[in-house]
Design a protein around this motif. Structure first.
Motif, PDB file in Angstrom:
ATOM      1  N   ILE A 315      50.685  63.687  60.496  1.00 41.26           N
ATOM      2  CA  ILE A 315      50.434  62.480  59.687  1.00 41.26           C
ATOM      3  C   ILE A 315      51.382  62.428  58.489  1.00 41.26           C
ATOM      4  O   ILE A 315      51.954  61.387  58.167  1.00 41.26           O
ATOM      5  CB  ILE A 315      48.958  62.429  59.230  1.00 41.26           C
ATOM      6  CG1 ILE A 315      48.058  62.238  60.449  1.00 41.26           C
ATOM      7  CG2 ILE A 315      48.736  61.327  58.201  1.00 41.26           C
ATOM      8  CD1 ILE A 315      46.581  62.285  60.147  1.00 41.26           C
ATOM      9  N   LEU A 316      51.555  63.570  57.838  1.00 47.90           N
ATOM     10  CA  LEU A 316      52.428  63.591  56.651  1.00 47.90           C
ATOM     11  C   LEU A 316      53.859  63.213  57.028  1.00 47.90           C
ATOM     12  O   LEU A 316      54.542  62.497  56.284  1.00 47.90           O
ATOM     13  CB  LEU A 316      52.388  64.970  55.979  1.00 47.90           C
ATOM     14  CG  LEU A 316      51.054  65.363  55.344  1.00 47.90           C
ATOM     15  CD1 LEU A 316      51.137  66.773  54.764  1.00 47.90           C
ATOM     16  CD2 LEU A 316      50.631  64.382  54.255  1.00 47.90           C
ATOM     17  N   GLU A 317      54.297  63.688  58.175  1.00 51.13           N
ATOM     18  CA  GLU A 317      55.652  63.377  58.636  1.00 51.13           C
ATOM     19  C   GLU A 317      55.798  61.862  58.850  1.00 51.13           C
ATOM     20  O   GLU A 317      56.780  61.241  58.420  1.00 51.13           O
ATOM     21  CB  GLU A 317      55.938  64.157  59.927  1.00 51.13           C
ATOM     22  CG  GLU A 317      57.257  63.850  60.587  1.00 51.13           C
ATOM     23  CD  GLU A 317      58.463  64.142  59.687  1.00 51.13           C
ATOM     24  OE1 GLU A 317      59.496  63.510  59.888  1.00 51.13           O
ATOM     25  OE2 GLU A 317      58.344  64.977  58.763  1.00 51.13           O
ATOM     26  N   GLU A 318      54.789  61.298  59.463  1.00 51.80           N
ATOM     27  CA  GLU A 318      54.821  59.857  59.733  1.00 51.80           C
ATOM     28  C   GLU A 318      54.792  59.063  58.413  1.00 51.80           C
ATOM     29  O   GLU A 318      55.544  58.110  58.224  1.00 51.80           O
ATOM     30  CB  GLU A 318      53.586  59.533  60.583  1.00 51.80           C
ATOM     31  CG  GLU A 318      53.360  58.091  60.931  1.00 51.80           C
ATOM     32  CD  GLU A 318      51.912  57.919  61.432  1.00 51.80           C
ATOM     33  OE1 GLU A 318      51.242  56.987  60.971  1.00 51.80           O
ATOM     34  OE2 GLU A 318      51.471  58.742  62.261  1.00 51.80           O
ATOM     35  N   ARG A 319      53.926  59.493  57.481  1.00 52.95           N
ATOM     36  CA  ARG A 319      53.825  58.773  56.215  1.00 52.95           C
ATOM     37  C   ARG A 319      55.095  58.965  55.369  1.00 52.95           C
ATOM     38  O   ARG A 319      55.455  58.121  54.571  1.00 52.95           O
ATOM     39  CB  ARG A 319      52.615  59.236  55.391  1.00 52.95           C
ATOM     40  CG  ARG A 319      51.301  59.224  56.099  1.00 52.95           C
ATOM     41  CD  ARG A 319      50.973  57.946  56.824  1.00 52.95           C
ATOM     42  NE  ARG A 319      50.613  56.832  55.985  1.00 52.95           N
ATOM     43  CZ  ARG A 319      50.188  55.642  56.417  1.00 52.95           C
ATOM     44  NH1 ARG A 319      50.078  55.415  57.732  1.00 52.95           N
ATOM     45  NH2 ARG A 319      49.895  54.687  55.587  1.00 52.95           N
ATOM     46  N   ARG A 320      55.749  60.112  55.539  1.00 50.38           N
ATOM     47  CA  ARG A 320      56.986  60.356  54.802  1.00 50.38           C
ATOM     48  C   ARG A 320      58.029  59.309  55.178  1.00 50.38           C
ATOM     49  O   ARG A 320      58.768  58.818  54.335  1.00 50.38           O
ATOM     50  CB  ARG A 320      57.519  61.761  55.118  1.00 50.38           C
ATOM     51  CG  ARG A 320      58.620  62.228  54.190  1.00 50.38           C
ATOM     52  CD  ARG A 320      59.083  63.620  54.559  1.00 50.38           C
ATOM     53  NE  ARG A 320      59.709  63.657  55.873  1.00 50.38           N
ATOM     54  CZ  ARG A 320      60.940  63.229  56.142  1.00 50.38           C
ATOM     55  NH1 ARG A 320      61.685  62.711  55.177  1.00 50.38           N
ATOM     56  NH2 ARG A 320      61.427  63.306  57.358  1.00 50.38           N
ATOM     57  N   ARG A 321      58.048  58.945  56.454  1.00 45.90           N
ATOM     58  CA  ARG A 321      59.007  57.926  56.892  1.00 45.90           C
ATOM     59  C   ARG A 321      58.665  56.566  56.275  1.00 45.90           C
ATOM     60  O   ARG A 321      59.527  55.841  55.817  1.00 45.90           O
ATOM     61  CB  ARG A 321      59.015  57.839  58.422  1.00 45.90           C
ATOM     62  CG  ARG A 321      59.777  58.985  59.077  1.00 45.90           C
ATOM     63  CD  ARG A 321      60.122  58.639  60.525  1.00 45.90           C
ATOM     64  NE  ARG A 321      58.933  58.543  61.356  1.00 45.90           N
ATOM     65  CZ  ARG A 321      58.397  59.581  61.994  1.00 45.90           C
ATOM     66  NH1 ARG A 321      58.939  60.781  61.908  1.00 45.90           N
ATOM     67  NH2 ARG A 321      57.311  59.437  62.723  1.00 45.90           N
ATOM     68  N   ILE A 322      57.357  56.280  56.242  1.00 44.88           N
ATOM     69  CA  ILE A 322      56.932  54.965  55.726  1.00 44.88           C
ATOM     70  C   ILE A 322      57.299  54.792  54.249  1.00 44.88           C
ATOM     71  O   ILE A 322      57.699  53.722  53.812  1.00 44.88           O
ATOM     72  CB  ILE A 322      55.405  54.784  55.923  1.00 44.88           C
ATOM     73  CG1 ILE A 322      55.085  54.717  57.410  1.00 44.88           C
ATOM     74  CG2 ILE A 322      54.880  53.555  55.183  1.00 44.88           C
ATOM     75  CD1 ILE A 322      53.600  54.700  57.734  1.00 44.88           C
ATOM     76  N   PHE A 323      57.150  55.889  53.481  1.00 42.02           N
ATOM     77  CA  PHE A 323      57.373  55.778  52.036  1.00 42.02           C
ATOM     78  C   PHE A 323      58.737  56.334  51.605  1.00 42.02           C
ATOM     79  O   PHE A 323      58.967  56.555  50.416  1.00 42.02           O
ATOM     80  CB  PHE A 323      56.244  56.473  51.271  1.00 42.02           C
ATOM     81  CG  PHE A 323      54.922  55.764  51.421  1.00 42.02           C
ATOM     82  CD1 PHE A 323      54.641  54.633  50.680  1.00 42.02           C
ATOM     83  CD2 PHE A 323      53.979  56.209  52.343  1.00 42.02           C
ATOM     84  CE1 PHE A 323      53.436  53.956  50.828  1.00 42.02           C
ATOM     85  CE2 PHE A 323      52.776  55.540  52.494  1.00 42.02           C
ATOM     86  CZ  PHE A 323      52.494  54.409  51.743  1.00 42.02           C
ATOM     87  N   SER A 324      59.607  56.550  52.584  1.00 44.86           N
ATOM     88  CA  SER A 324      60.950  57.019  52.218  1.00 44.86           C
ATOM     89  C   SER A 324      61.661  55.926  51.428  1.00 44.86           C
ATOM     90  O   SER A 324      61.307  54.739  51.522  1.00 44.86           O
ATOM     91  CB  SER A 324      61.751  57.351  53.476  1.00 44.86           C
ATOM     92  OG  SER A 324      62.050  56.152  54.165  1.00 44.86           O
ATOM     93  N   VAL A 325      62.648  56.329  50.690  1.00 48.14           N
ATOM     94  CA  VAL A 325      63.331  55.354  49.839  1.00 48.14           C
ATOM     95  C   VAL A 325      63.991  54.254  50.685  1.00 48.14           C
ATOM     96  O   VAL A 325      64.028  53.077  50.279  1.00 48.14           O
ATOM     97  CB  VAL A 325      64.323  56.067  48.890  1.00 48.14           C
ATOM     98  CG1 VAL A 325      65.530  56.608  49.634  1.00 48.14           C
ATOM     99  CG2 VAL A 325      64.776  55.163  47.760  1.00 48.14           C
ATOM    100  N   GLU A 326      64.452  54.607  51.872  1.00 45.06           N
ATOM    101  CA  GLU A 326      65.096  53.607  52.734  1.00 45.06           C
ATOM    102  C   GLU A 326      64.059  52.579  53.218  1.00 45.06           C
ATOM    103  O   GLU A 326      64.258  51.360  53.109  1.00 45.06           O
ATOM    104  CB  GLU A 326      65.747  54.262  53.957  1.00 45.06           C
ATOM    105  CG  GLU A 326      66.883  55.217  53.643  1.00 45.06           C
ATOM    106  CD  GLU A 326      66.396  56.615  53.253  1.00 45.06           C
ATOM    107  OE1 GLU A 326      65.180  56.894  53.387  1.00 45.06           O
ATOM    108  OE2 GLU A 326      67.224  57.410  52.787  1.00 45.06           O
TER     109      GLU A 326
END
Lengths: 341, 665
Positions: A315-326
């Protein structure tokens, strides 16, 4: 042909320059990094450069914008804001009726905050939730409310194994659970702490550590790390086995940078359930609690059930993508699209 | 006009100083100096101060303690030229300002100002305060006039540099201290012991400090640091060690500490030792800072130990809450009962208490405050190991240790072991010991640049202190460039602080360094590079690591350099040369040790001729002697041995058949 990059002017309160030394300033810096994905950002008319340690900024008196800009973002400086031409945006707090009326958009960092403001004048529950922040008699309806969410600071990736080891040593080399930020009697995570003794009985390696602006008396079995430089936070977070987040009422609609920092570092967050955490971590995140027993179980599951730890990591990996700066750059560009040229 | 002549109220004074402090901060100026300078240049303020000073009658409380207001008053009095009053006041302060670091800093700044105005060094001023405080603490009901008179005499003795007077004062105080003793019989032991009822801990502590500074160590050195860090004094001390140590070993202080050592040793021998539970040895590491200890955590775990840690920073305030500042390093007679202290720790620091309970062995990094405290208060059934670095060997912390509470010593270098043993060996005979280098993080890897790009490049990591002697590094470079301008020197680390923040000796060295940088032969051959946490690649891009230091424990830069194939070029560190110098730390590398600039240049040129071979031998030396996988198991074996009471005493077995003769052919 190179696509047109808008020019955005930014000012935070009356600060001529900006350094990451408090939650609000850190928030503004992260927002500028997000804006920088699709725009040229100028802080107090100085070109913002996220690749530099000083962000390209130096101490300079606050002056009216030099040159033309496509958008003005000013936070907590109403007098300055009023002098600016459109289009201009500001944060939804602090509230000022004239500013709400004049702004082309009012920015919030969570969907829940946006929902509460949208319903504020009609819904007594919204008014109660936001009572500390907005007048009881009602607010001026803004022209537009935009949720800009929050961004995982790309500098979170700049970690040092040496510094992580130093923090581990300060954290008893055990399973440290961190609580970071402003620590007051009001913001103390009491539900979680009520289970601390029981957890330590079952898992003696567990230790709770607090760091930041600590204004409350801590229990003697809680480690007090004092203030930590913003640049060192990614290392401190990584030295922890998990972090906990705020439990107080405001946390039910305000964003939380520390949660996103942990997401960026893939460190589990054990957190009281609320709509903001749903937005940040998803409704199915397994480490939510509402009661003390659930807080105990969240830690217990994380330590004793490998499948829970694995699920949390996914889940953290997936959320990291969502809230990445890009990703955030695209999200904010879309939100501000209607008022940008 | 009327207003200008009036005395300044404390509140006004305080506001004025706050503003000046802010201004100093903005101007990046030393706040104390700015305030003093401003006050001295404003006549109306000075007149106001003089009036204040004349009106001000020091109000003594019981016991007198220095407060922020006192500090402000002292500053004014200094500006107003009332130094005698300041001296009198200092003579009434029985306790250093413990409530706040800022206050302590300001207080020390006052001492510095007094010292400067009297053209004496600050060390003497510290000595003065020790003595003044001691005298006061000693006197149960001091007569005010006597007190002030003594303070004046002390100030004269110190500022006039009359060493004999000073010695006489210390002797007088010491005699006075021990005249107050009585001779009770304890367990049939009729040796005299101190009676806390007649002598206060403060008196003992301050006279002991004065004694150490003056009688033992001397106070003729520059600067506020411990005198043994002064090169000239240190060398003289080492050359006359027996004679220098004689007053200490013949003193009553020494016999008090020896007796405390023995009592503690017996207590621990009588303690019930529970059988060890099965499983890996559990080690609790407690450190004052973690720079050298943090890399141990993973290494010891990899070697099969369980490791937990506790940070002294979190505990310091709690110790002070129990004992008051500093009072825990006195002989037993002045310490609160152990059960009382342990009970307080249980409630004030439950984490520490639990971790001690959990552990088989407690290891402290640095032989400083926490080691001193644990040597007295660690539970009798737990083992204590102390790791000692070069810094402590040059300090007075080990003098105050309770060596009866220590089971094992780890010295980071044999030089350090020898110097420590020379000072304290007779009190440490029952302690197991080993010499082991720091565990570092380096992983052996090939150099990052080809040999051809490195063989003219010398590197020095850390260059902003006189101890590192960057001036010598520049002189070596100049010597080399006289023959070949391809030679380069890369200096990496924090730059020098600005001159106004340095001691006279440091300032002088910095000035010489800056001058040399302009030398045409050196100019263009030097690069100054900013400090970095990640220097592994940097070491891989230089050919030689230069160590020009006056004193080093292990010189980690030399070790890290070898890890990446940089050849260490090692000065015979003068402050430790009597105890083996670098040859005792890097056994078998004697051929890389130099005494002077010409010698250094010759060593470098020789290694330059066989660079590839010498560089690969340096890497090999690292792998055989300093690699974490080589060193960590030795730590583990020693700690396990201590845990079961079977540690073997040994030195670090440096060198192998292959490496002993590196480059000697």
């Amino acid at each position: 042909m190179t696509p047109h990059r808008p020019r955005i002017f930014v000012l935070h309160a009356t600060l001529g320059s900006l350094q990451p030394i408090s939650g609000d300033r850190i928030e503004t810096i992260r927002f500028m990094k997000t804006l920088n994905q699709f725009a040229d950002v100028y802080y107090n008319s100085m070109k913002f450069d996220p690749s530099r340690d000083d962000l390209g900024l130096h101490e300079r008196e606050v002056t009216p914008p030099v040159g033309d800009y496509d958008l003005y973002y000013v936070r907590a400086n109403h007098a300055f804001f009023k002098q600016l031409p459109s289009p201009k945006v500001t944060m939804a707090y602090p509230y000022e009726p004239e500013i709400f009326a004049e702004a082309d958009a009012i920015l919030v960092t969570t969907s829940e905050w946006k929902r509460l403001l949208e319903n504020y004048n009609e819904d007594p529950v919204s008014r109660t939730t936001l009572a500390k922040w907005y007048p009881a008699e009602g607010i001026v309806n803004p022209k537009r409310l935009v949720n800009i969410r929050q961004t995982i600071d790309p500098s979170v990736n700049g970690v040092s194994s040496k510094k992580i080891d130093l923090f581990r040593a300060q954290l008893t080399n055990g399973d440290a659970i961190g609580y970071f930020g402003r620590v007051t009697e009001e913001s103390m995570p009491r539900i979680f702490l009520s289970q601390y003794s029981a957890l330590r009985k079952k898992y003696p390696r567990i230790v709770v550590a607090m760091a930041g602006n600590i204004r409350a008396k801590l229990s003697p079995d809680v480690l007090n790390l004092g203030r930590i430089d913003y640049a060192d936070m990614p290392n401190l977070v990584r030295a922890c086995f998990a972090i906990i987040s705020n439990e107080e009422k405001d946390a039910e609609f305000l964003g939380s940078g520390k949660v996103l920092e942990a997401v960026g570092a893939a460190i589990p967050i054990i957190t009281k359930s609320n709509p903001v955490r749903d937005e940040q971590l998803g409704a199915d995140y397994p480490l939510y609690y509402t009661t003390p027993e659930e807080a105990f179980n969240a830690v217990d599951d994380l330590l004793s059930k490998p499948n829970v730890a694995t699920e949390v990591q996914q889940i953290l990996e997936e959320r990291r993508r969502i809230f990445s700066v890009e990703a955030q750059g695209r999200f904010v560009a879309e939100g501000l699209g209607p008022i940008l040229p | 006009m009327k207003k200008m002549k009036s005395a300044l109220s404390p509140a006004r004074i305080s506001r004025l100083f706050s503003r000046l402090k802010r201004a100093a901060s903005l101007l990046r100026h030393d706040p104390i100096r700015l305030r003093i300078a401003v006050l001295e240049r404003l006549p109306f303020l000075k007149r106001g101060l003089e009036t204040t000073a004349q009106r001000w009658q020091p109000q003594f409380s019981n016991p007198p303690r220095i407060s922020l207001l006192d500090v402000l008053k002292l500053r004014f009095l200094l500006v107003a030229g009332q130094e005698r009053t300041v001296a009198d006041f200092l003579g009434t302060v029985t306790c250093p300002p413990a409530t706040s670091r800022n206050l302590a800093r300001e207080y020390n700044a006052i001492l510095n100002v007094v010292a400067r105005k009297n053209a004496v060094n600050t060390d003497r001023m510290f000595f003065l305060t020790f003595v003044c405080r001691a005298w006061l603490a000693l006197s149960k009901k001091p007569a005010r006039e006597d007190q002030i008179l003594l303070s004046r005499n002390l100030l004269s003795a110190v500022t006039d540099g009359k060493t004999q007077n000073k010695k006489a004062i210390v002797e007088g105080l010491t005699n006075h201290l021990f005249d107050n003793e009585k001779t009770p019989e304890v367990d049939g032991d009729t040796r005299p012991t101190l009676a806390p009822g007649t002598v206060s801990a403060e008196a003992y502590e301050n006279i002991f400090n004065a004694f150490l500074y003056d009688t033992l160590i001397g106070s003729e050195t520059q600067g506020p640091r411990h005198p043994l860090f002064d090169k000239q004094f240190s060398i003289e001390f080492q050359e006359n060690l027996t004679q220098r140590l004689q007053p200490w070993r013949q003193s009553r202080f020494y016999s008090d500490f020896v007796r405390s050592d023995e009592v503690r040793r017996q207590e621990r021998q009588r303690a019930t030792v529970f059988p060890r539970r099965p499983g890996p040895t559990r080690v609790l590491i407690i450190a004052e800072n973690w720079n050298f200890a943090a890399p141990l955590l993973n290494s010891l775990a990899n070697a099969g130990l369980e490791v937990r840690t506790f940070s002294f920073e979190d505990f310091k305030a709690k110790i002070e809450a129990i004992h008051g500042q500093g009072h825990f390093y006195l002989p037993d007679a002045f310490l609160p009962p152990k059960d009382t202290v342990r009970g307080e720790i249980e409630s004030l620091a439950p984490l520490l208490d639990e971790l001690i309970e959990w552990s088989d062995v407690v290891m402290t990094d640095w032989c400083k405050r926490i080691a001193l405290w644990l040597s007295r208060y660690l539970r009798d059934d737990k083992k204590l190991v102390v790791r000692l670095h070069s810094q402590e060997a040059f300090s007075n912390w080990p003098y105050s240790m309770n060596w009866g509470g220590v089971d094992g010593m780890i010295y980071v270098a044999d030089t350090v072991r020898r110097f420590t043993r020379a000072q304290h060996g007779e009190r440490m005979s029952a302690i197991q010991e080993i010499t082991l280098p720091n565990v570092n993080r380096c992983q052996s890897r090939p150099p990052s640049l080809a040999d051809e790009e490195r063989r003219f490049v010398i590197g020095m990591a850390g260059y902003n202190t006189a101890n590192k002697n960057p001036v010598m590094a520049l002189e070596i470079l100049r010597n080399l460039r006289r023959g070949d301008e391809r030679w380069r020197l890369r200096l990496i680390g924090h730059p020098w602080q600005s001159a106004d923040k340095l001691s006279e000796a440091e300032r002088h060295h910095r000035h010489r360094f800056m001058e040399l940088l302009e030398d045409p032969l050196i100019l263009g051959g030097v690069s100054l590079e900013p400090f970095s946490d990640a220097v592994e690649d940097w070491f891989g891009s230089i050919g030689y690591t230069l160590s020009c230091s006056e004193r080093e424990g292990t010189h980690e830069a030399a070790v890290e350099g070898m890890c990446r194939g940089a050849i260490p070029i090692l000065r015979n560190w003068p402050m430790l040369s009597r105890f083996g110098g670098p040859a005792a730390v890097f056994s078998g590398l004697d051929h890389l040790v130099f005494d002077d600039v010409d010698n250094a240049a010759a060593v470098i040129k020789r290694e330059h001729q066989r660079f590839a071979q010498a560089s690969s031998r340096a890497s090999e030396y690292f792998s055989n002697n300093f690699a974490p996988e080589v060193v960590a198991p030795k730590y583990a074996a020693f700690l396990e041995g201590i845990a079961v009471g079977q540690a073997k005493m040994e030195r670090m077995p440096l060198q192998t058949e292959q490496t002993a003769g590196v480059g000697n052919t």
